[in-house]
Design an enzyme around this catalytic site. Structure first.
Site, PDB file in Angstrom:
ATOM      1  N   ILE A  31       0.824  -1.210   0.000  1.00  0.00           N
ATOM      2  CA  ILE A  31       0.000   0.000   0.000  1.00  0.00           C
ATOM      3  C   ILE A  31       0.862   1.267   0.000  1.00  0.00           C
ATOM      4  O   ILE A  31       0.375   2.345  -0.364  1.00  0.00           O
ATOM      5  CB  ILE A  31      -0.965  -0.022   1.215  1.00  0.00           C
ATOM      6  CG1 ILE A  31      -2.173   0.865   0.983  1.00  0.00           C
ATOM      7  CG2 ILE A  31      -0.233   0.347   2.509  1.00  0.00           C
ATOM      8  CD1 ILE A  31      -3.288   0.676   2.008  1.00  0.00           C
ATOM      9  N   ASN A  87      11.712  -8.707   6.742  1.00  0.00           N
ATOM     10  CA  ASN A  87      12.072  -8.011   7.973  1.00  0.00           C
ATOM     11  C   ASN A  87      11.610  -8.853   9.153  1.00  0.00           C
ATOM     12  O   ASN A  87      10.497  -9.386   9.137  1.00  0.00           O
ATOM     13  CB  ASN A  87      11.399  -6.632   8.033  1.00  0.00           C
ATOM     14  CG  ASN A  87      11.938  -5.687   6.979  1.00  0.00           C
ATOM     15  OD1 ASN A  87      13.131  -5.718   6.670  1.00  0.00           O
ATOM     16  ND2 ASN A  87      11.073  -4.862   6.417  1.00  0.00           N
ATOM     17  N   HIS A 100       6.075 -11.901   5.575  1.00  0.00           N
ATOM     18  CA  HIS A 100       5.891 -11.415   4.201  1.00  0.00           C
ATOM     19  C   HIS A 100       7.240 -11.152   3.573  1.00  0.00           C
ATOM     20  O   HIS A 100       8.127 -10.578   4.188  1.00  0.00           O
ATOM     21  CB  HIS A 100       5.030 -10.145   4.169  1.00  0.00           C
ATOM     22  CG  HIS A 100       5.422  -9.087   5.146  1.00  0.00           C
ATOM     23  ND1 HIS A 100       5.130  -9.167   6.490  1.00  0.00           N
ATOM     24  CD2 HIS A 100       6.111  -7.938   4.995  1.00  0.00           C
ATOM     25  CE1 HIS A 100       5.605  -8.106   7.113  1.00  0.00           C
ATOM     26  NE2 HIS A 100       6.222  -7.343   6.236  1.00  0.00           N
ATOM     27  N   LEU A 101       7.358 -11.551   2.329  1.00  0.00           N
ATOM     28  CA  LEU A 101       8.544 -11.267   1.535  1.00  0.00           C
ATOM     29  C   LEU A 101       8.276 -10.007   0.728  1.00  0.00           C
ATOM     30  O   LEU A 101       7.328  -9.959  -0.062  1.00  0.00           O
ATOM     31  CB  LEU A 101       8.841 -12.439   0.583  1.00  0.00           C
ATOM     32  CG  LEU A 101      10.032 -12.248  -0.356  1.00  0.00           C
ATOM     33  CD1 LEU A 101      11.345 -12.152   0.425  1.00  0.00           C
ATOM     34  CD2 LEU A 101      10.097 -13.378  -1.379  1.00  0.00           C
ATOM     35  N   HIS A 102       9.092  -8.978   0.971  1.00  0.00           N
ATOM     36  CA  HIS A 102       9.021  -7.775   0.125  1.00  0.00           C
ATOM     37  C   HIS A 102       9.784  -8.066  -1.161  1.00  0.00           C
ATOM     38  O   HIS A 102      10.946  -8.499  -1.121  1.00  0.00           O
ATOM     39  CB  HIS A 102       9.727  -6.595   0.807  1.00  0.00           C
ATOM     40  CG  HIS A 102       9.082  -6.078   2.043  1.00  0.00           C
ATOM     41  ND1 HIS A 102       8.287  -4.946   2.050  1.00  0.00           N
ATOM     42  CD2 HIS A 102       9.145  -6.497   3.333  1.00  0.00           C
ATOM     43  CE1 HIS A 102       7.892  -4.696   3.288  1.00  0.00           C
ATOM     44  NE2 HIS A 102       8.398  -5.619   4.088  1.00  0.00           N
TER      45      HIS A 102
HETATM   46  P1  AMP Z   1       7.166  -4.640   7.407  1.00  0.00           P
HETATM   47  O1  AMP Z   1       7.575  -3.275   7.873  1.00  0.00           O
HETATM   48  O2  AMP Z   1       8.311  -5.455   6.871  1.00  0.00           O
HETATM   49  O3  AMP Z   1       6.359  -5.370   8.452  1.00  0.00           O
HETATM   50  O4  AMP Z   1       6.243  -4.395   6.157  1.00  0.00           O
HETATM   51  C1  AMP Z   1       4.867  -4.200   6.260  1.00  0.00           C
HETATM   52  C2  AMP Z   1       4.432  -3.659   4.922  1.00  0.00           C
HETATM   53  O5  AMP Z   1       3.031  -3.776   4.833  1.00  0.00           O
HETATM   54  C3  AMP Z   1       4.774  -2.177   4.706  1.00  0.00           C
HETATM   55  O6  AMP Z   1       5.611  -2.049   3.561  1.00  0.00           O
HETATM   56  C4  AMP Z   1       3.414  -1.540   4.525  1.00  0.00           C
HETATM   57  O7  AMP Z   1       3.422  -0.498   3.589  1.00  0.00           O
HETATM   58  C5  AMP Z   1       2.556  -2.709   4.069  1.00  0.00           C
HETATM   59  N1  AMP Z   1       1.137  -2.579   4.352  1.00  0.00           N
HETATM   60  C6  AMP Z   1       0.549  -2.145   5.480  1.00  0.00           C
HETATM   61  N2  AMP Z   1      -0.791  -2.170   5.368  1.00  0.00           N
HETATM   62  C7  AMP Z   1      -1.058  -2.651   4.118  1.00  0.00           C
HETATM   63  C8  AMP Z   1      -2.245  -2.914   3.395  1.00  0.00           C
HETATM   64  N3  AMP Z   1      -3.473  -2.696   3.923  1.00  0.00           N
HETATM   65  N4  AMP Z   1      -2.146  -3.381   2.118  1.00  0.00           N
HETATM   66  C9  AMP Z   1      -0.930  -3.594   1.578  1.00  0.00           C
HETATM   67  N5  AMP Z   1       0.239  -3.371   2.204  1.00  0.00           N
HETATM   68  C10 AMP Z   1       0.180  -2.904   3.462  1.00  0.00           C
END
Ligand code: AMP
Ligand code: ZN
Length: 114
Positions: A31, A87, A100-102
Site C-alpha cells: 500500500i 524483515n 511477508h517477503l518484500h
Molecule cells: P514490514 O515493515 O516489513 O512489516 O512491512 C509491512 C508492509 O506492509 C509495509 O511495507 C506496509 O506499507 C505494508 N502494508 C501495510 N498495510 C497494508 C495494506 N493494507 N495493504 C498492503 N500493504 C500494506
C-alpha cells in the site's frame, strides 16, 4: 489469527491489490510502495515472523521465495535485478507480524540498507 491485517487481506475482509494467489500463498501490492514494483508475498497460514519457522515450513518458504522471483521476472526485473527481503522484529522494522517477503524492483537499490 483474527486480529492480523494480512490474515484479513487473505480472507478478503480488507481490500488489497492481489497479483497472485493459490492454496498456500498470496501476493499483493504494498500500500506504500518503496519502488515501482513493491509486492508482498505471504503464506495463507499465519506465521508471525521468521522466528516461528520450523523445518516443516521449508517447502512453504521455498514457494514464497520462488513466487517472489517469478513475480519480479514477470514485471521485467529479472535481468537488471531486484531486492527480496524479510524483515524480522523491531530492529529490522517489521510492522506487520505475519511473515511477508518484500519484492522490490524497478529502481537501483543501495546497500547497506538503512
Ligand atoms: P514490514 O515493515 O516489513 O512489516 O512491512 C509491512 C508492509 O506492509 C509495509 O511495507 C506496509 O506499507 C505494508 N502494508 C501495510 N498495510 C497494508 C495494506 N493494507 N495493504 C498492503 N500493504 C500494506
Ligand atoms: Zn496473519
Amino acid at each position: 489469527m483474527t486480529d492480523c491485517l494480512f490474515c484479513k487481506i487473505i480472507a478478503g475482509q480488507i481490500p488489497a491489490s492481489i497479483v497472485y494467489q493459490d492454496d498456500r500463498v498470496v501476493a499483493f501490492n504494498d500500500i506504500n510502495p518503496q519502488a515501482p514494483t513493491h509486492v508482498l508475498v505471504v503464506p495463507r497460514r499465519h506465521l508471525a515472523s521468521l522466528n516461528d519457522l520450523t523445518a516443516e515450513d521449508d517447502g512453504l518458504v521455498g514457494e514464497i521465495v520462488r513466487r517472489g522471483a517469478a513475480l519480479a521476472k514477470a514485471a521485467g526485473h529479472a535481468d537488471r535485478g531486484y531486492r527480496a527481503v524479510f524483515n524480522c522484529n523491531a530492529d529490522a522494522g517489521q510492522t506487520v507480524f505475519h511473515i511477508h517477503l518484500h519484492v522490490l524492483g524497478g529502481r537501483t537499490m543501495t546497500w547497506p540498507p538503512g
